[in-house]
Scaffold this active site. Structure first.
Site, PDB file in Angstrom:
ATOM      1  N   ILE A   1       0.881  -1.153   0.000  1.00 49.89           N
ATOM      2  CA  ILE A   1       0.000   0.000   0.000  1.00 49.89           C
ATOM      3  C   ILE A   1       0.928   1.213   0.000  1.00 49.89           C
ATOM      4  CG2 ILE A   1      -0.193  -0.087   2.538  1.00 49.89           C
ATOM      5  CD1 ILE A   1      -2.951   1.199   2.294  1.00 49.89           C
ATOM      6  N   SER A   2       0.720   2.112  -0.957  1.00 48.07           N
ATOM      7  CA  SER A   2       1.653   3.217  -1.164  1.00 48.07           C
ATOM      8  C   SER A   2       1.648   4.206  -0.007  1.00 48.07           C
ATOM      9  CB  SER A   2       1.299   3.967  -2.455  1.00 48.07           C
ATOM     10  OG  SER A   2       1.522   3.173  -3.586  1.00 48.07           O
ATOM     11  N   HIS A   3       2.733   5.007   0.070  1.00 48.66           N
ATOM     12  CA  HIS A   3       2.785   6.115   1.019  1.00 48.66           C
ATOM     13  C   HIS A   3       1.555   7.006   0.820  1.00 48.66           C
ATOM     14  CE1 HIS A   3       7.017   4.933   0.703  1.00 48.66           C
ATOM     15  NE2 HIS A   3       7.231   5.558   1.844  1.00 48.66           N
TER      16      HIS A   3
END
Length: 214
Positions: free
Chosen positions: A63-65
Site C-alpha cells: 500500500i503506497s505512502h
C-alpha cells in the site's frame, strides 16, 4: 471494522502533514479524512497506519505512502462523475479515495489474492467501483474512453492500450521506469495522436506485472 476518535485524530494529523508536503486540493484531503486507512492494513500496523509509510499487503505488493496516493490523485484533476480507470487495485485504498471523490471507478488487479481481499473491504465501506481481475496492460476497452487513467505500479513503458482508451482531453498519470525508482509522469491527450507529457520526479512503486492473468 472500527474507526475510533483516536483514528480520526490521527487522520487529521496526516492531512496536515500532506498539506505541509504540498497537497493543495481540498477534495483530496477531504477524501483522506473520510477513508480510514487502517482498514486496509494488518492489525499489527494499526498504530502506524497514519504515518507517511508504505506497507506490505501480501502477494509481494504494497500500500503506497499516503503522500504518493495524494500526489497521484491531485495530478488527475478529478471532476465529479468522471469515468476513471485504475490499474492496480492493490489494497483498495486508492480505489476508495477515488470513489469518495465522486468519480466512477473501473479498477483492474493482476493478483487474485489482492483482488478478492480489496473487494471485500471496499464494499464494506459502501463504495461500488467496478472491480476486475486481469491484465492492466490491456486496460478495459469495453468501457473506454476514460476521462482519467491512473496507474499505481511502476510501468517499464506506457502501454498503447491505455493511451488508446484515454478520452481526448483526458489525463493519464503513470510512474514510468524499471528498477527501484520511477518517474511520475502526467500525460494529456490532445488528439488521437498528440500527447503532452510532464514529469514530477522520482517515486518508488512495485513493478507492473507483464503476464496476462489466467
Amino acid at each position: 471494522m472500527v474507526d475510533t476518535f483516536k483514528h480520526k485524530g490521527m487522520r487529521k494529523q496526516l492531512i496536515e502533514e500532506l498539506r505541509e508536503k504540498g497537497i493543495r486540493d481540498n477534495r483530496v484531503l477531504e477524501a483522506f479524512d473520510a477513508v480510514p486507512r487502517h482498514f486496509f492494513l494488518d492489525l499489527a500496523f494499526e498504530k502506524q497506519a497514519y504515518s507517511n509509510m508504505a506497507f506490505q499487503i501480501g502477494a509481494g505488493q504494497t500500500i503506497s505512502h499516503p503522500y504518493t496516493v495524494a500526489f497521484q490523485t491531485e495530478l488527475l484533476e478529478l471532476q465529479p462523475k468522471e469515468k476513471v480507470l485504475e490499474i492496480g487495485t492493490g489494497s483498495g485504498f486508492q480505489t476508495s479515495i477515488l470513489c469518495e471523490m465522486g468519480v466512477k471507478v473501473f479498477s483492474i488487479e493482476r493478483q487474485r489474492e489482492l483482488a478478492l481481499k480489496s473487494k471485500n473491504i471496499i464494499h464494506q465501506l459502501g463504495y461500488t467501483p467496478k472491480l476486475y481481475y486481469g491484465d492492466g496492460y490491456a486496460g478495459k476497452a469495453t468501457f473506454a474512453p476514460f476521462d482519467k487513467i491512473l496507474v499505481t505500479c511502476g510501468a517499464p513503458f506506457i502501454p498503447d492500450a491505455l493511451l488508446d482508451q484515454l478520452k481526448v482531453g483526458g489525463i493519464l498519470v503513470i510512474p514510468i521506469g524499471e528498477g527501484a525508482k520511477q518517474i511520475m509522469t502526467k500525460i494529456v491527450k490532445k488528439s488521437a495522436t498528440d500527447f503532452t507529457k510532464q514529469e514530477f520526479g522520482d517515486f518508488s512503486f512495485v513493478p507492473m506485472l507483464a503476464r496476462t492473468a489466467k
